[in-house]
Design a protein around this motif. Sequence first.
Motif, PDB file in Angstrom:
ATOM      1  N   ARG A 262       0.834  -1.208   0.000  1.00  0.00           N
ATOM      2  CA  ARG A 262       0.000   0.000   0.000  1.00  0.00           C
ATOM      3  C   ARG A 262       0.864   1.252   0.000  1.00  0.00           C
ATOM      4  NH1 ARG A 262      -4.493  -0.901   4.675  1.00  0.00           N
ATOM      5  NH2 ARG A 262      -6.049  -1.984   3.414  1.00  0.00           N
ATOM      6  N   HIS A 263       2.131   1.084   0.306  1.00  0.00           N
ATOM      7  CA  HIS A 263       3.012   2.254   0.435  1.00  0.00           C
ATOM      8  C   HIS A 263       4.112   2.116  -0.629  1.00  0.00           C
ATOM      9  CE1 HIS A 263       4.934   5.613   2.244  1.00  0.00           C
ATOM     10  NE2 HIS A 263       5.397   5.078   3.368  1.00  0.00           N
ATOM     11  N   ARG A 296      -7.183  -3.939  -6.681  1.00  0.00           N
ATOM     12  CA  ARG A 296      -7.052  -2.474  -6.740  1.00  0.00           C
ATOM     13  C   ARG A 296      -6.237  -2.079  -7.961  1.00  0.00           C
ATOM     14  NH1 ARG A 296      -7.270   0.909  -1.209  1.00  0.00           N
ATOM     15  NH2 ARG A 296      -9.298   0.079  -0.669  1.00  0.00           N
ATOM     16  N   LEU A 297      -6.497  -0.909  -8.439  1.00  0.00           N
ATOM     17  CA  LEU A 297      -5.670  -0.370  -9.510  1.00  0.00           C
ATOM     18  C   LEU A 297      -4.432   0.217  -8.840  1.00  0.00           C
ATOM     19  CD1 LEU A 297      -5.049   0.482 -12.357  1.00  0.00           C
ATOM     20  CD2 LEU A 297      -6.748   2.284 -12.184  1.00  0.00           C
ATOM     21  N   GLY A 299      -0.993   2.030  -7.997  1.00  0.00           N
ATOM     22  CA  GLY A 299      -0.469   3.278  -8.534  1.00  0.00           C
ATOM     23  C   GLY A 299      -1.546   4.338  -8.689  1.00  0.00           C
ATOM     24  N   PHE A 300      -2.749   4.025  -8.198  1.00  0.00           N
ATOM     25  CA  PHE A 300      -3.849   4.992  -8.219  1.00  0.00           C
ATOM     26  C   PHE A 300      -4.333   5.230  -6.796  1.00  0.00           C
ATOM     27  CE2 PHE A 300      -6.344   6.422 -12.006  1.00  0.00           C
ATOM     28  CZ  PHE A 300      -5.365   6.193 -12.948  1.00  0.00           C
ATOM     29  N   ARG A 303      -4.222   8.938   0.052  1.00  0.00           N
ATOM     30  CA  ARG A 303      -4.969   9.459   1.208  1.00  0.00           C
ATOM     31  C   ARG A 303      -5.099  10.985   1.140  1.00  0.00           C
ATOM     32  NH1 ARG A 303      -5.510   7.666   6.376  1.00  0.00           N
ATOM     33  NH2 ARG A 303      -6.186   5.757   5.396  1.00  0.00           N
ATOM     34  N   TYR A 347     -16.398   5.453 -11.464  1.00  0.00           N
ATOM     35  CA  TYR A 347     -15.933   4.848 -10.200  1.00  0.00           C
ATOM     36  C   TYR A 347     -14.736   5.628  -9.670  1.00  0.00           C
ATOM     37  CZ  TYR A 347     -13.721   1.499  -7.021  1.00  0.00           C
ATOM     38  OH  TYR A 347     -13.141   0.910  -5.920  1.00  0.00           O
ATOM     39  N   ARG A 351     -14.577   8.720  -6.545  1.00  0.00           N
ATOM     40  CA  ARG A 351     -13.678   8.526  -5.395  1.00  0.00           C
ATOM     41  C   ARG A 351     -12.421   9.390  -5.479  1.00  0.00           C
ATOM     42  NH1 ARG A 351     -16.534   4.320  -6.567  1.00  0.00           N
ATOM     43  NH2 ARG A 351     -17.418   2.971  -4.946  1.00  0.00           N
ATOM     44  N   ASN A 356      -0.791   8.079  -8.832  1.00  0.00           N
ATOM     45  CA  ASN A 356       0.112   8.602  -7.807  1.00  0.00           C
ATOM     46  C   ASN A 356       1.560   8.388  -8.241  1.00  0.00           C
ATOM     47  OD1 ASN A 356       0.959   5.948  -6.938  1.00  0.00           O
ATOM     48  ND2 ASN A 356      -1.017   5.753  -5.909  1.00  0.00           N
ATOM     49  N   ASP A 358       3.684   6.284  -7.819  1.00  0.00           N
ATOM     50  CA  ASP A 358       4.161   4.942  -8.172  1.00  0.00           C
ATOM     51  C   ASP A 358       3.677   4.460  -9.532  1.00  0.00           C
ATOM     52  OD1 ASP A 358       5.707   4.364  -5.919  1.00  0.00           O
ATOM     53  OD2 ASP A 358       3.910   4.020  -4.732  1.00  0.00           O
TER      54      ASP A 358
HETATM   55  N1  CMC Z   1      -8.127   1.049  -6.847  1.00  0.00           N
HETATM   56  C1  CMC Z   1      -9.463   0.894  -6.698  1.00  0.00           C
HETATM   57  N2  CMC Z   1     -10.180   1.462  -5.717  1.00  0.00           N
HETATM   58  C2  CMC Z   1      -9.512   2.223  -4.861  1.00  0.00           C
HETATM   59  C3  CMC Z   1      -8.135   2.446  -4.957  1.00  0.00           C
HETATM   60  C4  CMC Z   1      -7.433   1.831  -6.003  1.00  0.00           C
HETATM   61  N3  CMC Z   1      -6.122   1.985  -6.153  1.00  0.00           N
HETATM   62  N4  CMC Z   1      -7.732   3.261  -3.942  1.00  0.00           N
HETATM   63  C5  CMC Z   1      -8.834   3.543  -3.245  1.00  0.00           C
HETATM   64  N5  CMC Z   1      -9.910   2.915  -3.801  1.00  0.00           N
HETATM   65  C6  CMC Z   1     -11.306   3.037  -3.370  1.00  0.00           C
HETATM   66  C7  CMC Z   1     -11.576   2.156  -2.148  1.00  0.00           C
HETATM   67  O1  CMC Z   1     -12.011   0.862  -2.530  1.00  0.00           O
HETATM   68  C8  CMC Z   1     -12.641   2.950  -1.440  1.00  0.00           C
HETATM   69  O2  CMC Z   1     -13.860   2.722  -2.110  1.00  0.00           O
HETATM   70  P1  CMC Z   1     -15.239   2.586  -1.261  1.00  0.00           P
HETATM   71  O3  CMC Z   1     -15.428   3.955  -0.644  1.00  0.00           O
HETATM   72  O4  CMC Z   1     -16.259   2.222  -2.260  1.00  0.00           O
HETATM   73  O5  CMC Z   1     -14.999   1.508  -0.229  1.00  0.00           O
HETATM   74  C9  CMC Z   1     -12.249   4.392  -1.692  1.00  0.00           C
HETATM   75  O6  CMC Z   1     -11.518   4.367  -2.934  1.00  0.00           O
HETATM   76  C10 CMC Z   1     -11.351   4.989  -0.609  1.00  0.00           C
HETATM   77  O7  CMC Z   1     -10.222   4.122  -0.458  1.00  0.00           O
HETATM   78  P2  CMC Z   1      -9.420   3.905   0.894  1.00  0.00           P
HETATM   79  O8  CMC Z   1      -8.729   2.581   0.843  1.00  0.00           O
HETATM   80  O9  CMC Z   1     -10.318   4.172   2.053  1.00  0.00           O
HETATM   81  O10 CMC Z   1      -8.359   5.095   0.795  1.00  0.00           O
HETATM   82  P3  CMC Z   1      -7.084   5.254   1.687  1.00  0.00           P
HETATM   83  O11 CMC Z   1      -6.829   6.704   1.778  1.00  0.00           O
HETATM   84  O12 CMC Z   1      -7.233   4.492   2.951  1.00  0.00           O
HETATM   85  O13 CMC Z   1      -5.949   4.522   0.838  1.00  0.00           O
HETATM   86  C11 CMC Z   1      -4.197   4.097  -0.681  1.00  0.00           C
HETATM   87  C12 CMC Z   1      -4.971   5.173   0.096  1.00  0.00           C
HETATM   88  C13 CMC Z   1      -3.015   4.754  -1.387  1.00  0.00           C
HETATM   89  C14 CMC Z   1      -3.668   3.025   0.285  1.00  0.00           C
HETATM   90  C15 CMC Z   1      -5.158   3.451  -1.711  1.00  0.00           C
HETATM   91  O14 CMC Z   1      -5.612   4.423  -2.615  1.00  0.00           O
HETATM   92  C16 CMC Z   1      -4.516   2.291  -2.448  1.00  0.00           C
HETATM   93  O15 CMC Z   1      -4.557   1.156  -1.940  1.00  0.00           O
HETATM   94  N6  CMC Z   1      -3.926   2.554  -3.652  1.00  0.00           N
HETATM   95  C17 CMC Z   1      -3.212   1.518  -4.374  1.00  0.00           C
HETATM   96  C18 CMC Z   1      -1.838   1.329  -3.785  1.00  0.00           C
HETATM   97  C19 CMC Z   1      -0.923   2.459  -4.166  1.00  0.00           C
HETATM   98  O16 CMC Z   1      -0.847   2.887  -5.307  1.00  0.00           O
HETATM   99  N7  CMC Z   1      -0.174   2.933  -3.175  1.00  0.00           N
HETATM  100  C20 CMC Z   1       0.832   4.006  -3.365  1.00  0.00           C
HETATM  101  C21 CMC Z   1       0.413   5.266  -2.665  1.00  0.00           C
HETATM  102  S1  CMC Z   1       1.398   6.692  -3.135  1.00  0.00           S
HETATM  103  C22 CMC Z   1       3.014   6.341  -2.616  1.00  0.00           C
HETATM  104  C23 CMC Z   1       3.145   5.921  -1.225  1.00  0.00           C
HETATM  105  O17 CMC Z   1       2.512   6.432  -0.310  1.00  0.00           O
HETATM  106  O18 CMC Z   1       4.005   5.056  -0.992  1.00  0.00           O
END
Ligand code: CMC
Length: 422
Positions: A262-263, A296-297, A299-300, A303, A347, A351, A356, A358
């Motif tokens: 996730r990070h 999950r997608l 890189g998208f 927070r 979708y 949201r 991002n 990555d």
């Molecule tokens: N693909 C599909 N749906 C997503 C995604 C995604 N990448 N990210 C968030 N959502 C949806 C999630 O399912 C939720 O939907 P619902 O409200 O219907 O349940 C809504 O968006 C909010 O998501 P969340 O998980 O509560 O958001 P968060 O702020 O807790 O998580 C995140 C942030 C970065 C962990 C998350 O967006 C994610 O898992 N992204 C994919 C992993 C990723 O690319 N991480 C790198 C982050 S940037 C660099 C870094 O920090 O290292």
Amino acid sequence: MPESITIIDNRTNESVEIPIVQGGVAASQWSALLGNIWFLDPSFNTTAATTSAISEVDGENGILRYRGYPIEQLAEHSTYLEVAYLLLRGELPSANEYETWVHDITHHTFIHERFRKRFMESFLHDAHPMGMFVSTIAALSTFYPEAKDIEDPDNRMHQIVRLIAKVPTVAAAGARFNSGLPFVYPDNNLDFTTNFLSMMFKIAEPTYECHPILSRALDLLLITHAEHGQNCSTSAARVVGSALTNPYSVIAAAACALYGPRHGGANQAVVEMLHHIGGYENIDPFIKEVKSGKTRLMGFGHRVYKNYDPRAKIIKKTAHEVFEVTGSNPLLDIALKLEEVALDDNYFAERRLYPNVDFYSGLIYQSMGFPPDMFTVLFAIARTAGWLAHWVELLEQGSRIARPRQVYTGSATRDYVPIANR
Ligand code: CMC
């Protein structure tokens, strides 16, 4: 209109008015009134854990600044070492300060021979380089026991120089070991980033040479990954640092947090996802899976960013420059199409999910020849400057130990039952 909020305790009708300062209210001001009522905020969605002057992330508008300087300007004009100096010291260095800083970092790049041979080479032959990295950084504290004297600013700076200088050496040593190649010693005639590339990729040539576009691209990636507010790994660093732990253990703890998908692990996950998709024809079914919650997608989403991550914009542009040198990466076409489809889909729009940092970085690393297991390690090299800047800030703030409360939801008191009666 007063810049404050008022909280009323309906049990007693007592109220407290708390000023809003820079978008935050000091929780300590209402604990006097509310006593043992805790603000339940799992994952810190609405909690500012500290004040900080290091970087500013404006997620609504897609803005990132280090010490006030826009990331776009630093990416265009600066170097990673200059940015590290800026993050740590608060100001850009003068020419003399920069020269001394680069000299100091360059002359601390070696790691103890016995440590590398006995410690690093004792891992399994296919150990993940990020696992090797976190363990090795933690183990460095045993080599520099004086690092625990964290009250002395000169000693602190000495350990900071060591850490920034040695993380690329440790990272490359892990990568070489993992791929069965001999260790390459640092070459202090090379700049920071080219030296790292040399330790990664040099074979038998007397001096490693690299296309300047590639070393510049990697330096730019280090700049864009160097710092990002109270992210998961920086928060880990601050929590561990608040116990007055030595800096090697602080950085190792932060790197452990970065390891997760996730990070910092997301850059590797993106490339794996693009491989899995494999072709345009599989994009729509993949997006359907994402929308059904199956996956999950990668890189998208972010927070804080509810807009295009400014780092992703810079990196996307750099990707095109790198591919001019390395030849196109076939996964780029899938990534571009995937981005287009996702940005056009309700979708993701609802949201506010955007690419991002990555989303494109892994593609550049891959084209430069880095194995996927190294992607997160590259992130760790860069973020070491940010983690250390926060560690110093935390100590200078004289922070108390981090110690959140919990809202207990377990059993009420009950009596112990001997095992034979259960
Ligand atoms: N693909 C599909 N749906 C997503 C995604 C995604 N990448 N990210 C968030 N959502 C949806 C999630 O399912 C939720 O939907 P619902 O409200 O219907 O349940 C809504 O968006 C909010 O998501 P969340 O998980 O509560 O958001 P968060 O702020 O807790 O998580 C995140 C942030 C970065 C962990 C998350 O967006 C994610 O898992 N992204 C994919 C992993 C990723 O690319 N991480 C790198 C982050 S940037 C660099 C870094 O920090 O290292």
